[in-house]
Design a protein around this motif. Structure first.
Motif, mmCIF file in Angstrom:
data_model
loop_
_atom_site.group_PDB
_atom_site.id
_atom_site.type_symbol
_atom_site.label_atom_id
_atom_site.label_comp_id
_atom_site.label_asym_id
_atom_site.label_seq_id
_atom_site.Cartn_x
_atom_site.Cartn_y
_atom_site.Cartn_z
ATOM 1 N N LYS A 34 0.850 -1.365 -0.075
ATOM 2 C CA LYS A 34 -0.146 0.322 -0.313
ATOM 3 C C LYS A 34 0.741 1.138 0.253
ATOM 4 O O LYS A 34 0.501 2.324 -0.966
ATOM 5 N N ALA A 35 1.918 1.337 0.531
ATOM 6 C CA ALA A 35 2.795 2.154 1.191
ATOM 7 C C ALA A 35 3.870 2.993 0.015
ATOM 8 O O ALA A 35 3.663 3.827 -1.130
ATOM 9 N N MET A 78 3.992 5.886 -5.736
ATOM 10 C CA MET A 78 4.247 5.809 -6.728
ATOM 11 C C MET A 78 2.917 6.525 -7.825
ATOM 12 O O MET A 78 2.992 7.174 -7.922
ATOM 13 N N PHE A 79 1.737 6.842 -6.615
ATOM 14 C CA PHE A 79 0.831 7.276 -7.528
ATOM 15 C C PHE A 79 1.376 9.453 -6.957
ATOM 16 O O PHE A 79 0.854 9.639 -7.875
ATOM 17 N N GLU A 80 1.578 9.592 -5.735
ATOM 18 C CA GLU A 80 1.991 10.340 -5.801
ATOM 19 C C GLU A 80 2.918 11.351 -7.133
ATOM 20 O O GLU A 80 2.803 12.515 -7.565
ATOM 21 N N VAL A 81 3.926 10.567 -7.466
ATOM 22 C CA VAL A 81 4.662 11.220 -8.323
ATOM 23 C C VAL A 81 3.794 10.937 -9.699
ATOM 24 O O VAL A 81 4.168 11.935 -10.645
ATOM 25 N N GLN A 82 3.685 9.701 -10.067
ATOM 26 C CA GLN A 82 2.781 9.714 -11.232
ATOM 27 C C GLN A 82 1.721 11.230 -11.391
ATOM 28 O O GLN A 82 1.465 11.576 -13.091
ATOM 29 N N SER A 83 0.845 10.861 -10.576
ATOM 30 C CA SER A 83 0.150 11.786 -10.965
ATOM 31 C C SER A 83 0.715 13.322 -11.084
ATOM 32 O O SER A 83 0.216 14.282 -11.820
ATOM 33 N N SER A 84 1.811 13.517 -10.026
ATOM 34 C CA SER A 84 1.896 14.963 -10.128
ATOM 35 C C SER A 84 2.741 15.506 -11.108
ATOM 36 O O SER A 84 2.901 15.808 -11.729
ATOM 37 N N LYS A 85 3.288 14.319 -12.035
ATOM 38 C CA LYS A 85 4.285 14.866 -12.796
ATOM 39 C C LYS A 85 2.640 14.844 -14.024
ATOM 40 O O LYS A 85 3.488 16.142 -15.647
ATOM 41 N N VAL A 86 1.968 14.161 -13.881
ATOM 42 C CA VAL A 86 0.717 14.229 -15.146
ATOM 43 C C VAL A 86 0.252 15.464 -15.492
ATOM 44 O O VAL A 86 -0.064 16.683 -16.435
ATOM 45 N N VAL A 87 0.360 16.262 -14.506
ATOM 46 C CA VAL A 87 -1.046 17.862 -13.957
ATOM 47 C C VAL A 87 0.189 18.747 -13.849
ATOM 48 O O VAL A 87 -0.069 19.571 -14.465
ATOM 49 N N LYS A 88 2.009 18.950 -13.664
ATOM 50 C CA LYS A 88 2.503 19.591 -14.028
ATOM 51 C C LYS A 88 1.837 20.558 -14.731
ATOM 52 O O LYS A 88 2.032 22.123 -14.566
ATOM 53 N N ASP A 89 2.149 20.190 -15.836
ATOM 54 C CA ASP A 89 1.723 21.751 -17.073
ATOM 55 C C ASP A 89 0.296 22.234 -17.026
ATOM 56 O O ASP A 89 0.275 22.379 -17.985
ATOM 57 N N ALA A 119 11.599 8.378 -1.420
ATOM 58 C CA ALA A 119 10.627 7.538 0.331
ATOM 59 C C ALA A 119 9.872 5.915 -0.293
ATOM 60 O O ALA A 119 10.531 5.819 -0.026
ATOM 61 N N ASN A 120 9.839 7.121 -2.187
ATOM 62 C CA ASN A 120 10.075 5.276 -3.124
ATOM 63 C C ASN A 120 10.935 4.476 -2.721
ATOM 64 O O ASN A 120 11.716 2.888 -2.455
ATOM 65 N N ALA A 121 12.188 5.596 -3.458
ATOM 66 C CA ALA A 121 13.459 4.200 -3.242
ATOM 67 C C ALA A 121 14.061 3.801 -1.850
ATOM 68 O O ALA A 121 14.972 2.412 -1.481
ATOM 69 N N LEU A 148 11.763 3.080 0.878
ATOM 70 C CA LEU A 148 11.066 1.595 0.836
ATOM 71 C C LEU A 148 11.259 0.804 0.062
ATOM 72 O O LEU A 148 11.525 -0.869 0.191
ATOM 73 N N GLU A 149 11.933 0.455 -1.620
ATOM 74 C CA GLU A 149 12.563 -0.496 -1.872
ATOM 75 C C GLU A 149 13.693 -0.977 -1.399
ATOM 76 O O GLU A 149 13.521 -1.782 -1.295
ATOM 77 N N SER A 150 14.148 0.034 -0.355
ATOM 78 C CA SER A 150 15.115 -0.570 -0.627
ATOM 79 C C SER A 150 15.662 -1.364 1.421
ATOM 80 O O SER A 150 15.955 -2.568 1.747
ATOM 81 N N ILE A 151 14.187 -0.495 1.526
ATOM 82 C CA ILE A 151 14.206 -2.250 2.829
ATOM 83 C C ILE A 151 13.243 -3.193 3.678
ATOM 84 O O ILE A 151 13.869 -4.331 3.907
ATOM 85 N N ALA A 152 12.385 -2.858 1.964
ATOM 86 C CA ALA A 152 12.227 -3.978 1.387
ATOM 87 C C ALA A 152 12.650 -5.454 1.307
ATOM 88 O O ALA A 152 12.340 -6.161 1.069
ATOM 89 N N GLY A 153 13.599 -4.384 0.188
ATOM 90 C CA GLY A 153 15.033 -5.349 -0.079
ATOM 91 C C GLY A 153 15.427 -6.778 0.737
ATOM 92 O O GLY A 153 15.586 -7.724 0.988
#
Length: 247
Positions: free
Chosen positions: A34-35, A40-51, A72-74, A76-81
């Motif tokens: 979930k985290a 990922m949603f925060e990053v992707q949605s923000s990239k889409v709307v920037k312009d 934060a995503n990076a 989390l991925e490191s800890i999860a690994g």
């Protein structure tokens, strides 16, 4: 004898209460899933709307989401690994649908984005608070605790920005009177209707044989249908207006 039985029963219930894991927080894998999707949603949605944003505060906020949640995503991925947990590689269906709506919607998207971010941060704070308190993995609990101040800071920023976000996302307001279409329909805008819902709405308006529905780049569902035995193009916008005979 009865008192002895009651005391034994109470002792059993008490021991079970301490033995069972808390149900208020996700498991380690559930939290990671979930985290990660939320990040990922925060990053992707923000990239889409920037312009597609007008307000400079919202533009700055979108860039902050890309930077902060990317980092934060990076982490989390490191800890999860390290914990041998799986990190999803893409959004789930519901979050992907939200990003797709932003992609197909016409600018400006200030209010849409602000409202979306308010809801996303409320969910994230709830998830991280619960796991920081009752999580089952020490490393992830620490991560959740460390992220909470940042998430709450994001929430405070977006709440203030949302209060003054431009609301002119369509030139004509939604129609309040049932059965009367907006004269400017079909109106471009982020369309939350699924294909099934769009088809059902068109059928309820008296059309049959609704087919070939496809949402265009302005968020308008378009297809073909028949009424009174005649085939016609038909469109459904985000306000629910149904217009026939238009391409």
């Amino acid at each position: 004898m009865r008192n002895t039985f009651r005391l034994a029963s109470l002792s059993l219930v008490t021991s079970l209460a301490f033995a069972l894991p808390s149900l208020s927080a996700e498991t380690a894998q559930g939290f990671v899933t979930k985290a990660a999707i939320g990040g990922m949603f925060e990053v992707q949605s923000s990239k889409v709307v920037k312009d597609k944003l007008q307000d400079q505060t919202l533009k700055d906020f979108a860039q902050k989401m890309i930077s902060d949640h990317g980092a934060a995503n990076a982490k989390l991925e490191s800890i999860a690994g390290e914990q041998k947990l799986q990190v999803p590689g893409d959004l789930d269906a519901s979050h992907k649908s939200e990003v797709d709506k932003l992609k197909s919607a016409s600018a400006p998207l200030d209010k849409t984005y602000a409202d979306m971010q308010k809801a996303a941060h409320a969910d994230a704070i709830s998830l991280f608070e619960a796991y920081a308190k009752d999580g089952d993995n020490a490393a992830l609990k620490s991560f959740a605790s460390e992220m909470l101040p940042t998430l709450k800071m994001h929430r405070d920023i977006i709440q203030k920005a949302a209060a003054k976000a431009p609301t002119n996302e369509s030139t004509t307001p939604a129609v309040a009177t049932s059965g009367i279409n907006n004269p400017a329909a079909p109106v471009p805008g982020a369309n939350s209707f699924t294909e099934g819902q769009a088809k059902s709405a068109i059928e309820k308006a008296g059309y049959a044989d609704v087919s070939a529905l496809k949402k265009d780049d302005k968020g308008i569902w378009r297809g073909t249908a028949s009424k009174d035995g005649k085939a016609t193009p038909v469109a459904l916008d985000y306000q629910g207006n149904i217009v026939a005979g238009t391409q």
